[in-house]
Design a protein around this motif. Structure first.
Motif, PDB file in Angstrom:
ATOM      1  N   VAL A 234       0.840  -1.207   0.000  1.00 52.57           N
ATOM      2  CA  VAL A 234       0.000   0.000   0.000  1.00 52.57           C
ATOM      3  C   VAL A 234       0.869   1.248   0.000  1.00 52.57           C
ATOM      4  CG1 VAL A 234      -1.620   1.363   1.375  1.00 52.57           C
ATOM      5  CG2 VAL A 234      -2.000  -1.091   1.066  1.00 52.57           C
ATOM      6  N   LEU A 235       1.915   1.268   0.830  1.00 52.17           N
ATOM      7  CA  LEU A 235       2.818   2.417   0.895  1.00 52.17           C
ATOM      8  C   LEU A 235       3.469   2.677  -0.456  1.00 52.17           C
ATOM      9  CD1 LEU A 235       4.386   4.585   2.478  1.00 52.17           C
ATOM     10  CD2 LEU A 235       6.055   2.809   3.068  1.00 52.17           C
ATOM     11  N   PHE A 236       3.966   1.619  -1.095  1.00 48.97           N
ATOM     12  CA  PHE A 236       4.620   1.765  -2.399  1.00 48.97           C
ATOM     13  C   PHE A 236       3.625   2.243  -3.462  1.00 48.97           C
ATOM     14  CE2 PHE A 236       7.758  -1.830  -1.132  1.00 48.97           C
ATOM     15  CZ  PHE A 236       8.419  -0.942  -0.309  1.00 48.97           C
ATOM     16  N   ALA A 237       2.426   1.665  -3.452  1.00 50.90           N
ATOM     17  CA  ALA A 237       1.428   2.011  -4.476  1.00 50.90           C
ATOM     18  C   ALA A 237       0.951   3.451  -4.323  1.00 50.90           C
ATOM     19  CB  ALA A 237       0.244   1.047  -4.397  1.00 50.90           C
ATOM     20  N   VAL A 238       0.642   3.865  -3.096  1.00 51.55           N
ATOM     21  CA  VAL A 238       0.176   5.235  -2.867  1.00 51.55           C
ATOM     22  C   VAL A 238       1.256   6.237  -3.247  1.00 51.55           C
ATOM     23  CG1 VAL A 238      -0.505   6.905  -1.096  1.00 51.55           C
ATOM     24  CG2 VAL A 238      -1.485   4.611  -1.073  1.00 51.55           C
ATOM     25  N   THR A 239       2.502   5.960  -2.847  1.00 47.34           N
ATOM     26  CA  THR A 239       3.608   6.860  -3.181  1.00 47.34           C
ATOM     27  C   THR A 239       3.814   6.941  -4.692  1.00 47.34           C
ATOM     28  OG1 THR A 239       4.710   6.307  -1.097  1.00 47.34           O
ATOM     29  CG2 THR A 239       6.056   7.350  -2.794  1.00 47.34           C
ATOM     30  N   SER A 240       3.700   5.819  -5.380  1.00 44.43           N
ATOM     31  CA  SER A 240       3.897   5.792  -6.830  1.00 44.43           C
ATOM     32  C   SER A 240       2.842   6.625  -7.546  1.00 44.43           C
ATOM     33  CB  SER A 240       3.858   4.354  -7.345  1.00 44.43           C
ATOM     34  OG  SER A 240       4.907   3.586  -6.800  1.00 44.43           O
ATOM     35  N   VAL A 241       1.572   6.462  -7.152  1.00 48.96           N
ATOM     36  CA  VAL A 241       0.501   7.183  -7.837  1.00 48.96           C
ATOM     37  C   VAL A 241       0.550   8.674  -7.526  1.00 48.96           C
ATOM     38  CG1 VAL A 241      -1.986   7.397  -8.150  1.00 48.96           C
ATOM     39  CG2 VAL A 241      -0.979   5.152  -7.847  1.00 48.96           C
ATOM     40  N   LEU A 242       0.633   9.020  -6.242  1.00 48.45           N
ATOM     41  CA  LEU A 242       0.662  10.434  -5.883  1.00 48.45           C
ATOM     42  C   LEU A 242       1.927  11.113  -6.406  1.00 48.45           C
ATOM     43  CD1 LEU A 242      -0.743  10.475  -2.234  1.00 48.45           C
ATOM     44  CD2 LEU A 242      -1.940  10.798  -4.390  1.00 48.45           C
ATOM     45  N   GLY A 243       3.061  10.413  -6.300  1.00 49.21           N
ATOM     46  CA  GLY A 243       4.293  10.969  -6.850  1.00 49.21           C
ATOM     47  C   GLY A 243       4.215  11.151  -8.348  1.00 49.21           C
ATOM     48  N   GLY A 244       3.604  10.178  -9.029  1.00 47.16           N
ATOM     49  CA  GLY A 244       3.441  10.286 -10.478  1.00 47.16           C
ATOM     50  C   GLY A 244       2.558  11.453 -10.877  1.00 47.16           C
ATOM     51  N   ILE A 245       1.470  11.669 -10.124  1.00 44.24           N
ATOM     52  CA  ILE A 245       0.575  12.791 -10.417  1.00 44.24           C
ATOM     53  C   ILE A 245       1.301  14.117 -10.232  1.00 44.24           C
ATOM     54  CG2 ILE A 245      -1.481  14.029  -9.609  1.00 44.24           C
ATOM     55  CD1 ILE A 245      -2.716  11.316  -8.956  1.00 44.24           C
ATOM     56  N   LEU A 246       2.024  14.265  -9.132  1.00 38.42           N
ATOM     57  CA  LEU A 246       2.704  15.525  -8.836  1.00 38.42           C
ATOM     58  C   LEU A 246       3.818  15.815  -9.837  1.00 38.42           C
ATOM     59  CD1 LEU A 246       2.869  15.273  -4.940  1.00 38.42           C
ATOM     60  CD2 LEU A 246       1.346  16.697  -6.315  1.00 38.42           C
ATOM     61  N   LEU A 247       4.501  14.768 -10.285  1.00 39.92           N
ATOM     62  CA  LEU A 247       5.554  14.973 -11.280  1.00 39.92           C
ATOM     63  C   LEU A 247       4.965  15.259 -12.660  1.00 39.92           C
ATOM     64  CD1 LEU A 247       8.118  12.199 -10.272  1.00 39.92           C
ATOM     65  CD2 LEU A 247       8.418  14.668 -10.059  1.00 39.92           C
TER      66      LEU A 247
END
Length: 288
Positions: A234-247
């Motif tokens: 969950v930590l990896f998935a949430v970070t990946s999606v939110l990080g991807g959106i912000l980038l």
């Protein structure tokens, strides 16, 4: 030339103003990360990574058909996912049979999707978004639909968590203990179909594996505990999606390359940690 490419990838002019536009996407991304991380754990336990891709292709076909005929894209995506999940669950009881069914469904679904997109004469961005995801087109109704569907998936998983975990880790012993494995299998496939359908709207049909497979695969490289695997996934998935959106917000590049890159970096890091632990264990064994 190099500077122009770099400017396309990373451009943070007026970033604060653009950030307001993706408020719904950030909420949706956090929810998708939660669902993807939890469902992905069982996907890896049950060796269903290939099934995720197969369901995504039919979901893409359903969304493309909805786009062509002016229907709700989310409903079309959901219909395609559920149809694929039911077919795979009904025809693919054994692993070999399941993979054969998925191998037949994937090109069929992709071909249908390409046909529908070729016939569609609307905005090209709508076509591209189905494949690679988009971050600014998530409105309040879509967010509400996504949250509602995700809640159904999570509540259903919570209700069957223990027997599903038992059946995923050791199905033969689970059958001997009276666990309804034959019922749990198609039920989970249905929940997987729902998860794929809600993921399509953000990360696109072609790269949904980065949300439903890679985070859990990374987590399993560093721990064997089902509970800890789920938390890390969950930590990896949430970070990946939110990080991807912000980038992606600070560039003209679609969201999917950023999500997949972050997710893949987590996997590489966890794989490296796992290799170091294994090497340390071998060394300790030799010393002992």
């Amino acid at each position: 030339m190099t500077s122009d490419i770099w400017h396309q990838i990373f451009n943070y002019d007026n970033y604060g103003e653009l950030l307001f536009l993706v408020r719904n996407s950030l909420i949706a991304g956090a929810v998708l990360g939660l669902v993807g991380g939890v469902v992905g754990t069982f996907v890896m336990m049950r060796d269903l990574a290939f099934a995720v891709h197969g369901i995504a292709e039919l979901s893409f076909a359903g969304a493309s058909a909805a786009l062509l005929f002016g229907a709700n894209i989310a409903v079309g995506s959901l219909a395609g996912s559920i149809l694929a999940a039911l077919v795979i669950g009904a025809l693919g009881v054994r692993a070999r049979d399941r993979n054969s069914v998925i191998g037949v469904l994937m090109p069929f679904g992709l071909g249908l999707g390409v046909l529908f997109l070729a016939l569609y004469k609307g905005r090209a961005a709508n076509k591209f978004g189905l494949l690679t995801g988009q971050i600014v087109a998530v409105d309040a109704p879509q967010t509400a639909w996504l949250i509602g569907t995700s809640a159904v998936v999570l509540l259903a998983l919570a209700a069957i968590w223990r027997p599903l975990t038992f059946a995923s880790l050791d199905p033969e012993v689970a059958v001997a203990r009276g666990v309804p494995v034959r019922i749990l299998s198609p039920l989970f496939m249905l929940l997987l179909g729902l998860s794929v359908a809600v993921s399509i709207q953000i990360v696109g049909a072609l790269l949904v594996l980065a949300l439903l497979v890679t985070p859990a695969a990374a987590a399993m490289r560093v721990t064997a505990s089902p509970g800890l695997v789920t938390l890390l996934s969950v930590l990896f998935a949430v970070t990946s999606v939110l990080g991807g959106i912000l980038l992606a917000l600070g560039s003209s590049i679609p969201i999917s390359p950023y999500v997949t890159t972050i997710s893949f970096m987590f996997y590489l890091a966890c794989r490296g940690i796992g290799a170091l632990r294994a090497r340390a264990g071998v060394t300790a064994g030799r010393v002992a």
